[in-house]
Write a protein that holds these residues in place. Sequence first.
Motif, PDB file in Angstrom:
ATOM      1  N   GLN A 199     -17.912  -3.986 -19.285  1.00 40.89           N
ATOM      2  CA  GLN A 199     -18.694  -4.919 -18.482  1.00 40.89           C
ATOM      3  C   GLN A 199     -20.121  -4.902 -18.996  1.00 40.89           C
ATOM      4  O   GLN A 199     -20.745  -3.840 -19.099  1.00 40.89           O
ATOM      5  N   VAL A 200     -20.631  -6.073 -19.341  1.00 39.18           N
ATOM      6  CA  VAL A 200     -21.999  -6.207 -19.833  1.00 39.18           C
ATOM      7  C   VAL A 200     -22.687  -7.280 -19.001  1.00 39.18           C
ATOM      8  O   VAL A 200     -22.173  -8.396 -18.881  1.00 39.18           O
ATOM      9  N   ALA A 201     -23.801  -6.951 -18.416  1.00 40.67           N
ATOM     10  CA  ALA A 201     -24.554  -7.882 -17.571  1.00 40.67           C
ATOM     11  C   ALA A 201     -23.673  -8.445 -16.456  1.00 40.67           C
ATOM     12  O   ALA A 201     -23.782  -9.618 -16.083  1.00 40.67           O
ATOM     13  N   GLY A 202     -22.765  -7.601 -15.939  1.00 41.62           N
ATOM     14  CA  GLY A 202     -21.896  -8.012 -14.850  1.00 41.62           C
ATOM     15  C   GLY A 202     -20.742  -8.902 -15.246  1.00 41.62           C
ATOM     16  O   GLY A 202     -20.030  -9.424 -14.380  1.00 41.62           O
ATOM     17  N   ARG A 203     -20.501  -9.056 -16.546  1.00 42.10           N
ATOM     18  CA  ARG A 203     -19.431  -9.931 -17.015  1.00 42.10           C
ATOM     19  C   ARG A 203     -18.385  -9.123 -17.787  1.00 42.10           C
ATOM     20  O   ARG A 203     -18.721  -8.193 -18.536  1.00 42.10           O
ATOM     21  N   ALA A 225     -19.646  -6.669 -28.065  1.00 49.15           N
ATOM     22  CA  ALA A 225     -19.049  -6.999 -26.769  1.00 49.15           C
ATOM     23  C   ALA A 225     -19.054  -8.517 -26.614  1.00 49.15           C
ATOM     24  O   ALA A 225     -20.102  -9.157 -26.721  1.00 49.15           O
ATOM     25  N   VAL A 226     -17.872  -9.093 -26.361  1.00 49.29           N
ATOM     26  CA  VAL A 226     -17.697 -10.541 -26.325  1.00 49.29           C
ATOM     27  C   VAL A 226     -17.280 -10.983 -24.929  1.00 49.29           C
ATOM     28  O   VAL A 226     -16.312 -10.458 -24.368  1.00 49.29           O
ATOM     29  N   ASP A 227     -17.997 -11.944 -24.355  1.00 47.30           N
ATOM     30  CA  ASP A 227     -17.674 -12.462 -23.026  1.00 47.30           C
ATOM     31  C   ASP A 227     -16.229 -12.945 -22.993  1.00 47.30           C
ATOM     32  O   ASP A 227     -15.812 -13.768 -23.809  1.00 47.30           O
ATOM     33  N   ALA A 228     -15.450 -12.410 -22.056  1.00 42.81           N
ATOM     34  CA  ALA A 228     -14.015 -12.719 -22.001  1.00 42.81           C
ATOM     35  C   ALA A 228     -13.745 -14.181 -21.669  1.00 42.81           C
ATOM     36  O   ALA A 228     -12.699 -14.721 -22.040  1.00 42.81           O
ATOM     37  N   LEU A 234     -22.316 -10.598 -26.022  1.00 42.46           N
ATOM     38  CA  LEU A 234     -23.253 -10.143 -25.000  1.00 42.46           C
ATOM     39  C   LEU A 234     -24.020  -8.896 -25.423  1.00 42.46           C
ATOM     40  O   LEU A 234     -25.079  -8.605 -24.875  1.00 42.46           O
ATOM     41  N   ARG A 235     -23.456  -8.149 -26.364  1.00 44.80           N
ATOM     42  CA  ARG A 235     -24.121  -6.918 -26.806  1.00 44.80           C
ATOM     43  C   ARG A 235     -23.626  -6.568 -28.198  1.00 44.80           C
ATOM     44  O   ARG A 235     -22.457  -6.770 -28.538  1.00 44.80           O
ATOM     45  N   VAL A 236     -24.539  -6.040 -29.014  1.00 46.67           N
ATOM     46  CA  VAL A 236     -24.185  -5.526 -30.340  1.00 46.67           C
ATOM     47  C   VAL A 236     -24.738  -4.115 -30.455  1.00 46.67           C
ATOM     48  O   VAL A 236     -25.920  -3.877 -30.177  1.00 46.67           O
ATOM     49  N   GLN A 237     -23.879  -3.177 -30.848  1.00 47.87           N
ATOM     50  CA  GLN A 237     -24.302  -1.797 -31.063  1.00 47.87           C
ATOM     51  C   GLN A 237     -23.928  -1.362 -32.474  1.00 47.87           C
ATOM     52  O   GLN A 237     -22.810  -1.616 -32.929  1.00 47.87           O
ATOM     53  N   VAL A 238     -24.875  -0.739 -33.159  1.00 48.62           N
ATOM     54  CA  VAL A 238     -24.619  -0.139 -34.463  1.00 48.62           C
ATOM     55  C   VAL A 238     -24.673   1.368 -34.272  1.00 48.62           C
ATOM     56  O   VAL A 238     -25.715   1.913 -33.875  1.00 48.62           O
ATOM     57  N   LEU A 239     -23.547   2.050 -34.506  1.00 46.54           N
ATOM     58  CA  LEU A 239     -23.446   3.485 -34.250  1.00 46.54           C
ATOM     59  C   LEU A 239     -23.489   4.274 -35.557  1.00 46.54           C
ATOM     60  O   LEU A 239     -22.940   3.844 -36.578  1.00 46.54           O
ATOM     61  N   SER A 240     -24.122   5.421 -35.509  1.00 47.97           N
ATOM     62  CA  SER A 240     -24.258   6.261 -36.688  1.00 47.97           C
ATOM     63  C   SER A 240     -22.991   7.054 -36.953  1.00 47.97           C
ATOM     64  O   SER A 240     -22.309   7.496 -36.016  1.00 47.97           O
ATOM     65  N   ASP A 249     -29.111  -1.153 -30.543  1.00 48.22           N
ATOM     66  CA  ASP A 249     -28.417  -1.523 -29.314  1.00 48.22           C
ATOM     67  C   ASP A 249     -29.136  -2.735 -28.738  1.00 48.22           C
ATOM     68  O   ASP A 249     -30.247  -2.627 -28.218  1.00 48.22           O
ATOM     69  N   ALA A 250     -28.528  -3.904 -28.864  1.00 46.41           N
ATOM     70  CA  ALA A 250     -29.132  -5.142 -28.381  1.00 46.41           C
ATOM     71  C   ALA A 250     -28.159  -5.820 -27.439  1.00 46.41           C
ATOM     72  O   ALA A 250     -27.043  -6.160 -27.843  1.00 46.41           O
ATOM     73  N   GLY A 251     -28.553  -6.006 -26.179  1.00 44.98           N
ATOM     74  CA  GLY A 251     -27.625  -6.604 -25.235  1.00 44.98           C
ATOM     75  C   GLY A 251     -28.317  -7.145 -23.996  1.00 44.98           C
ATOM     76  O   GLY A 251     -29.453  -6.792 -23.691  1.00 44.98           O
ATOM     77  N   PHE A 252     -27.595  -8.008 -23.297  1.00 43.09           N
ATOM     78  CA  PHE A 252     -28.107  -8.585 -22.057  1.00 43.09           C
ATOM     79  C   PHE A 252     -27.962  -7.593 -20.907  1.00 43.09           C
ATOM     80  O   PHE A 252     -26.968  -6.875 -20.800  1.00 43.09           O
ATOM     81  N   SER A 253     -28.954  -7.574 -20.031  1.00 45.47           N
ATOM     82  CA  SER A 253     -28.821  -6.890 -18.746  1.00 45.47           C
ATOM     83  C   SER A 253     -28.575  -7.913 -17.638  1.00 45.47           C
ATOM     84  O   SER A 253     -27.980  -7.601 -16.616  1.00 45.47           O
ATOM     85  N   LYS A 254     -29.045  -9.139 -17.855  1.00 45.42           N
ATOM     86  CA  LYS A 254     -28.771 -10.266 -16.974  1.00 45.42           C
ATOM     87  C   LYS A 254     -28.548 -11.495 -17.831  1.00 45.42           C
ATOM     88  O   LYS A 254     -29.230 -11.680 -18.848  1.00 45.42           O
ATOM     89  N   VAL A 255     -27.593 -12.345 -17.439  1.00 42.44           N
ATOM     90  CA  VAL A 255     -27.367 -13.575 -18.193  1.00 42.44           C
ATOM     91  C   VAL A 255     -26.796 -14.646 -17.279  1.00 42.44           C
ATOM     92  O   VAL A 255     -26.006 -14.354 -16.376  1.00 42.44           O
ATOM     93  N   ASP A 256     -27.234 -15.876 -17.493  1.00 45.84           N
ATOM     94  CA  ASP A 256     -26.791 -17.023 -16.702  1.00 45.84           C
ATOM     95  C   ASP A 256     -26.558 -18.168 -17.673  1.00 45.84           C
ATOM     96  O   ASP A 256     -27.420 -18.470 -18.509  1.00 45.84           O
ATOM     97  N   PHE A 257     -25.392 -18.797 -17.577  1.00 47.22           N
ATOM     98  CA  PHE A 257     -25.052 -19.856 -18.524  1.00 47.22           C
ATOM     99  C   PHE A 257     -25.316 -21.257 -17.971  1.00 47.22           C
ATOM    100  O   PHE A 257     -24.801 -22.245 -18.504  1.00 47.22           O
ATOM    101  N   ALA A 258     -26.157 -21.343 -16.949  1.00 48.16           N
ATOM    102  CA  ALA A 258     -26.575 -22.646 -16.438  1.00 48.16           C
ATOM    103  C   ALA A 258     -27.695 -23.209 -17.317  1.00 48.16           C
ATOM    104  O   ALA A 258     -28.346 -22.478 -18.082  1.00 48.16           O
ATOM    105  N   LYS A 259     -27.941 -24.510 -17.212  1.00 45.54           N
ATOM    106  CA  LYS A 259     -28.982 -25.167 -17.990  1.00 45.54           C
ATOM    107  C   LYS A 259     -30.363 -24.695 -17.529  1.00 45.54           C
ATOM    108  O   LYS A 259     -30.689 -24.783 -16.336  1.00 45.54           O
ATOM    109  N   PRO A 260     -31.216 -24.179 -18.417  1.00 39.95           N
ATOM    110  CA  PRO A 260     -32.564 -23.759 -18.015  1.00 39.95           C
ATOM    111  C   PRO A 260     -33.410 -24.967 -17.612  1.00 39.95           C
ATOM    112  O   PRO A 260     -33.169 -26.090 -18.057  1.00 39.95           O
TER     113      PRO A 260
END
Length: 402
Positions: A199-203, A225-228, A234-240, A249-260
């Motif tokens: 689950q990333v950003a509640g999704r 991490a890919v929105d189902a 939603l997130r990309v992690q590069v691990l050593s 580690d780059a990812g959303f903590s909140k996301v909304d797919f409505a028109k801004p």
Amino acid sequence: MAANVKTSRKASRYAVPVVVVGVAVATVGLIPAFANASGPDLPKVTAQQLIEKIAASDTQQLSGTAKISTDLGLPKLATGLLGGGGVAGGSANPEDKLTQLATGTHTFKVAADGPDRQRITFLDGKDEYSLIHNGDEVWGYDSKSNEVFHDKEAGAKAGQKGKEHKTADRLGTSPAQLAEEALKAAGPTTDVSVGDTAQVAGRDAYQLVLKPKASGSTIGSVQIAVDAKNGVPLRVQVLSSQGGKPILDAGFSKVDFAKPAADTFTFTPPKGAKVQEGSDASHGDKAQRRMDSLPIPGLNGLTGGGAKGETTVLGEGWGAVARIDSGTGKGLKDFEGKANEKGAPKEAKQLLDSLGDKVNGKFGSGRIFSTRVVNALITDDGKVYVGALTKDALVQAANAAK
């Protein structure tokens, strides 16, 4: 390792880190590895199906809050040269902000409405840096220095490019853009599978896992991490490969797919702000200019300082190594002597102290400059071997290329 010489370029064309995601990745295996039940209970998919889901996503509108954390293991000197600390401060030129993302943690808000409108705002305490693309214009604003960057021509180019990047921001830090760069580098050196659901950003999300087939890489895996539902990364992690916290580690903590809201992408320079037009703004990299001022054979070529420097790429995928000939005819021994001379720049002595132990092989002798991701072998005869490889693997590559 057999040396596969792919191309030769000017050394100034080579740059190291946050782009390691793109350099690291490779082929799409069709092995039916399935997501397990440790996260949300989702229908099983293969790696190929998940990649097709990402490619088929037509989501062009979103807004949200995200965070990017980078731990490359750079020494303090390099962190200073990259302008460590927050993104806000200094020039408003977007190019001057890129290197500052190579270290530390940055929180940002992002919004996108199709290929012609994107906005990203980096938050650094009470200061912030915003980059706005609206139609044929690009604006950059640095609140700390109260400087504004404006480029109309770049905006037109961004609009054309934006049609290929549906939810991309102009700095290339969004999870979607990082994932795209990783998948574009597909080749035969990677195992691809589906990992645990998450689950990333509640999704609910699937996780695509990319790992090097061969040993010797400093990268253990890249996890996307890919929105189902809509296929947006939603997130990309590069691990050593050595463990510890993620390299990236780059990812959303909140996301909304409505028109801004439409006014999200409007910008008017604040009163009293200094405005630089794109043609007038300095495009030089402060870190590179400072590094180029040091009398460092090999490293000057690595950062673009050596006019005669040539780069040859050996190998491919995770095992790619850049061999850089400074063209100066001088090596590490010459630099060691100059660094210890009376009146030498203190940065030169600091850099010499930060270099690793001496190593020897068929290539000759030299020292290895190490980070968590990129290792650089600097030889006594003025060559540099750079790659996302362990020390031992890098020495083996240098020996094979001799």
